[in-house]
Design a protein around this motif. Structure first.
Motif, mmCIF file in Angstrom:
data_model
loop_
_atom_site.group_PDB
_atom_site.id
_atom_site.type_symbol
_atom_site.label_atom_id
_atom_site.label_comp_id
_atom_site.label_asym_id
_atom_site.label_seq_id
_atom_site.Cartn_x
_atom_site.Cartn_y
_atom_site.Cartn_z
ATOM 1 N N LEU A 68 -4.667 8.688 15.509
ATOM 2 C CA LEU A 68 -4.308 8.175 14.191
ATOM 3 C C LEU A 68 -4.301 6.648 14.174
ATOM 4 C CD1 LEU A 68 -1.409 10.656 13.357
ATOM 5 C CD2 LEU A 68 -3.639 10.547 12.233
ATOM 6 N N LEU A 69 -3.843 6.043 15.264
ATOM 7 C CA LEU A 69 -3.838 4.584 15.365
ATOM 8 C C LEU A 69 -5.252 4.035 15.340
ATOM 9 C CD1 LEU A 69 -2.241 1.979 15.813
ATOM 10 C CD2 LEU A 69 -2.370 2.405 18.267
ATOM 11 N N LEU A 70 -6.179 4.692 16.016
ATOM 12 C CA LEU A 70 -7.573 4.256 16.026
ATOM 13 C C LEU A 70 -8.189 4.373 14.640
ATOM 14 C CD1 LEU A 70 -9.959 3.268 17.712
ATOM 15 C CD2 LEU A 70 -10.484 5.646 18.259
ATOM 16 N N ALA A 71 -7.932 5.490 13.962
ATOM 17 C CA ALA A 71 -8.455 5.665 12.603
ATOM 18 C C ALA A 71 -7.888 4.626 11.657
ATOM 19 C CB ALA A 71 -8.134 7.077 12.108
ATOM 20 N N GLN A 72 -6.599 4.324 11.818
ATOM 21 C CA GLN A 72 -5.960 3.323 10.948
ATOM 22 C C GLN A 72 -6.487 1.926 11.241
ATOM 23 O OE1 GLN A 72 -1.813 3.903 9.971
ATOM 24 N NE2 GLN A 72 -1.367 1.762 10.351
ATOM 25 N N ALA A 73 -6.749 1.628 12.500
ATOM 26 C CA ALA A 73 -7.305 0.325 12.855
ATOM 27 C C ALA A 73 -8.685 0.134 12.237
ATOM 28 C CB ALA A 73 -7.375 0.180 14.372
ATOM 29 N N LEU A 74 -9.481 1.207 12.229
ATOM 30 C CA LEU A 74 -10.806 1.135 11.610
ATOM 31 C C LEU A 74 -10.679 0.893 10.114
ATOM 32 C CD1 LEU A 74 -13.887 1.492 11.895
ATOM 33 C CD2 LEU A 74 -13.545 3.932 11.482
ATOM 34 N N GLU A 75 -9.752 1.579 9.471
ATOM 35 C CA GLU A 75 -9.535 1.388 8.038
ATOM 36 C C GLU A 75 -9.078 -0.040 7.748
ATOM 37 O OE1 GLU A 75 -6.972 3.710 4.664
ATOM 38 O OE2 GLU A 75 -5.859 2.796 6.327
ATOM 39 N N LEU A 76 -8.179 -0.543 8.564
ATOM 40 C CA LEU A 76 -7.659 -1.897 8.362
ATOM 41 C C LEU A 76 -8.762 -2.937 8.512
ATOM 42 C CD1 LEU A 76 -5.017 -3.426 7.813
ATOM 43 C CD2 LEU A 76 -4.699 -3.599 10.286
ATOM 44 N N THR A 77 -9.680 -2.683 9.442
ATOM 45 C CA THR A 77 -10.779 -3.618 9.689
ATOM 46 C C THR A 77 -11.791 -3.619 8.555
ATOM 47 O OG1 THR A 77 -10.542 -3.327 12.087
ATOM 48 C CG2 THR A 77 -12.631 -4.222 11.281
ATOM 49 N N LEU A 78 -12.155 -2.423 8.064
ATOM 50 C CA LEU A 78 -13.236 -2.298 7.082
ATOM 51 C C LEU A 78 -12.763 -2.312 5.632
ATOM 52 C CD1 LEU A 78 -15.465 0.421 8.810
ATOM 53 C CD2 LEU A 78 -15.720 -2.068 8.859
ATOM 54 N N VAL A 79 -11.538 -1.885 5.405
ATOM 55 C CA VAL A 79 -11.045 -1.758 4.033
ATOM 56 C C VAL A 79 -9.941 -2.762 3.735
ATOM 57 C CG1 VAL A 79 -10.019 -0.184 2.342
ATOM 58 C CG2 VAL A 79 -11.638 0.699 4.042
ATOM 59 N N GLY A 80 -9.093 -3.009 4.711
ATOM 60 C CA GLY A 80 -7.935 -3.874 4.494
ATOM 61 C C GLY A 80 -6.666 -3.050 4.374
ATOM 62 N N THR A 81 -5.646 -3.646 3.820
ATOM 63 C CA THR A 81 -4.349 -2.984 3.705
ATOM 64 C C THR A 81 -4.436 -1.764 2.806
ATOM 65 O OG1 THR A 81 -3.251 -5.121 3.970
ATOM 66 C CG2 THR A 81 -1.922 -3.309 3.110
ATOM 67 N N ASN A 82 -3.857 -0.664 3.265
ATOM 68 C CA ASN A 82 -3.876 0.579 2.505
ATOM 69 C C ASN A 82 -3.111 0.418 1.190
ATOM 70 O OD1 ASN A 82 -2.681 3.441 1.856
ATOM 71 N ND2 ASN A 82 -4.422 3.795 3.204
ATOM 72 N N ALA A 83 -3.560 1.150 0.163
ATOM 73 C CA ALA A 83 -2.936 1.049 -1.162
ATOM 74 C C ALA A 83 -1.471 1.459 -1.137
ATOM 75 C CB ALA A 83 -3.703 1.909 -2.161
ATOM 76 N N ILE A 84 -1.112 2.399 -0.263
ATOM 77 C CA ILE A 84 0.285 2.831 -0.183
ATOM 78 C C ILE A 84 1.164 1.691 0.305
ATOM 79 C CG2 ILE A 84 1.877 4.405 1.003
ATOM 80 C CD1 ILE A 84 -0.257 6.511 0.964
ATOM 81 N N VAL A 85 0.678 0.914 1.256
ATOM 82 C CA VAL A 85 1.444 -0.223 1.772
ATOM 83 C C VAL A 85 1.614 -1.283 0.689
ATOM 84 C CG1 VAL A 85 1.502 -2.050 3.504
ATOM 85 C CG2 VAL A 85 0.660 0.224 4.124
ATOM 86 N N ARG A 86 0.590 -1.475 -0.129
ATOM 87 C CA ARG A 86 0.654 -2.490 -1.192
ATOM 88 C C ARG A 86 1.562 -2.067 -2.337
ATOM 89 N NH1 ARG A 86 -5.066 -2.443 -0.536
ATOM 90 N NH2 ARG A 86 -5.245 -1.453 -2.585
ATOM 91 N N SER A 87 1.701 -0.739 -2.512
ATOM 92 C CA SER A 87 2.493 -0.240 -3.632
ATOM 93 C C SER A 87 3.988 -0.432 -3.384
ATOM 94 C CB SER A 87 2.194 1.252 -3.858
ATOM 95 O OG SER A 87 3.010 1.784 -4.874
ATOM 96 N N ARG A 88 4.726 -0.641 -4.463
ATOM 97 C CA ARG A 88 6.181 -0.771 -4.371
ATOM 98 C C ARG A 88 6.877 0.215 -5.313
ATOM 99 N NH1 ARG A 88 4.872 -2.624 -0.454
ATOM 100 N NH2 ARG A 88 5.267 -4.687 0.440
ATOM 101 N N HIS A 89 6.167 1.301 -5.649
ATOM 102 C CA HIS A 89 6.699 2.279 -6.583
ATOM 103 C C HIS A 89 7.136 3.539 -5.841
ATOM 104 C CE1 HIS A 89 5.314 -0.105 -9.982
ATOM 105 N NE2 HIS A 89 4.114 -0.179 -9.438
ATOM 106 N N GLY A 90 8.275 4.089 -6.222
ATOM 107 C CA GLY A 90 8.731 5.362 -5.688
ATOM 108 C C GLY A 90 8.857 5.368 -4.177
#
Length: 223
Positions: A68-90
């Motif tokens: 999961l850490l490897l998959a997340q690192a790839l996402e962070l590299t190619l996409v940037g911060t996940n939308a859930i992390v950016r969200s402040r709702h709920g």
């Protein structure tokens, strides 16, 4: 703990972490080649003394976390911060950094091995307790790890702006689901000694149940 004891503990921790660089690809390759054998290996290792367990591979929970850490690192590299992390709702406000996002993903993909192992224990007709649940759960973690990694790669590909890459990402995710389902069918057939058709039903119900619950939990963090 005196200074020398602390140094010895640090030495062991450093070796353990650095050894993951070697044993992660070895474990991944062994699971891809012989998934059922590695699932049996995961269960058999639990019968050994704790210091002797998983000497030539990563333990299943650690392998799942690193996948999961490897998959997340790839996402962070190619996409940037996940939308859930950016969200402040709920509930999304609870996931405010990549560490908490990793924990959320661990919970989501941990649902799969937990429910599959629970289904097996119940179909065996034995009491559901930690002792009965742990071996199949560990076995399922070995299978869930490459499944989660492949889905993560496919999902990241689908966020890219190129149509061919998005289509390829969808294909990767479909292949991951099919491969996961095939191995689950074989696993239930062996573990319960039932025909392939019945094993397919067990695997299908387990997968649908896991997907629905995981998607339900994930949905709560997108409100």
């Amino acid at each position: 703990m005196n200074f020398m004891q602390w140094l010895n503990s640090l030495d062991e921790l450093l070796f353990e972490i650095l050894s993951w660089v070697i044993f992660f690809p070895i474990t991944l390759w062994r699971i891809i080649r012989h998934p059922l054998s590695m699932m049996a290996y995961a269960e058999a290792q639990l019968a050994l003394p704790e210091d002797d367990q998983y000497g030539d591979a990563l333990s299943p929970p650690i392998f799942l976390v690193l996948s999961l850490l490897l998959a997340q690192a790839l996402e962070l590299t190619l996409v940037g911060t996940n939308a859930i992390v950016r969200s402040r709702h709920g509930l999304a406000s609870l996931v405010d950094d990549n560490t908490s996002l990793l924990l959320l993903r661990l919970i989501l993909f941990g649902i799969f091995p937990l429910l599959m192992a629970t289904r097996l224990v119940r179909k065996r007709g034995v009491g559901l307790d930690r002792k009965a649940l742990k071996p199949p759960f560990y076995a399922q973690c070995y299978l869930a790890a490459p499944f989660a990694l492949t889905l993560g790669i496919g999902g990241t590909m689908m966020t890219q702006p190129w149509d061919r890459v998005r289509i390829a990402g969808l294909a990767v995710m479909v292949v991951a689901l099919l491969a996961y389902g095939i191995v689950q069918t074989r696993w239930f057939a062996v573990q319960l000694d039932v025909p392939p058709g019945r094993a397919f039903i067990h695997a299908s119900f387990g997968m649908v149940e896991s997907i629905v619950i995981a998607m339900g939990v994930a949905w709560l963090f997108t409100l």
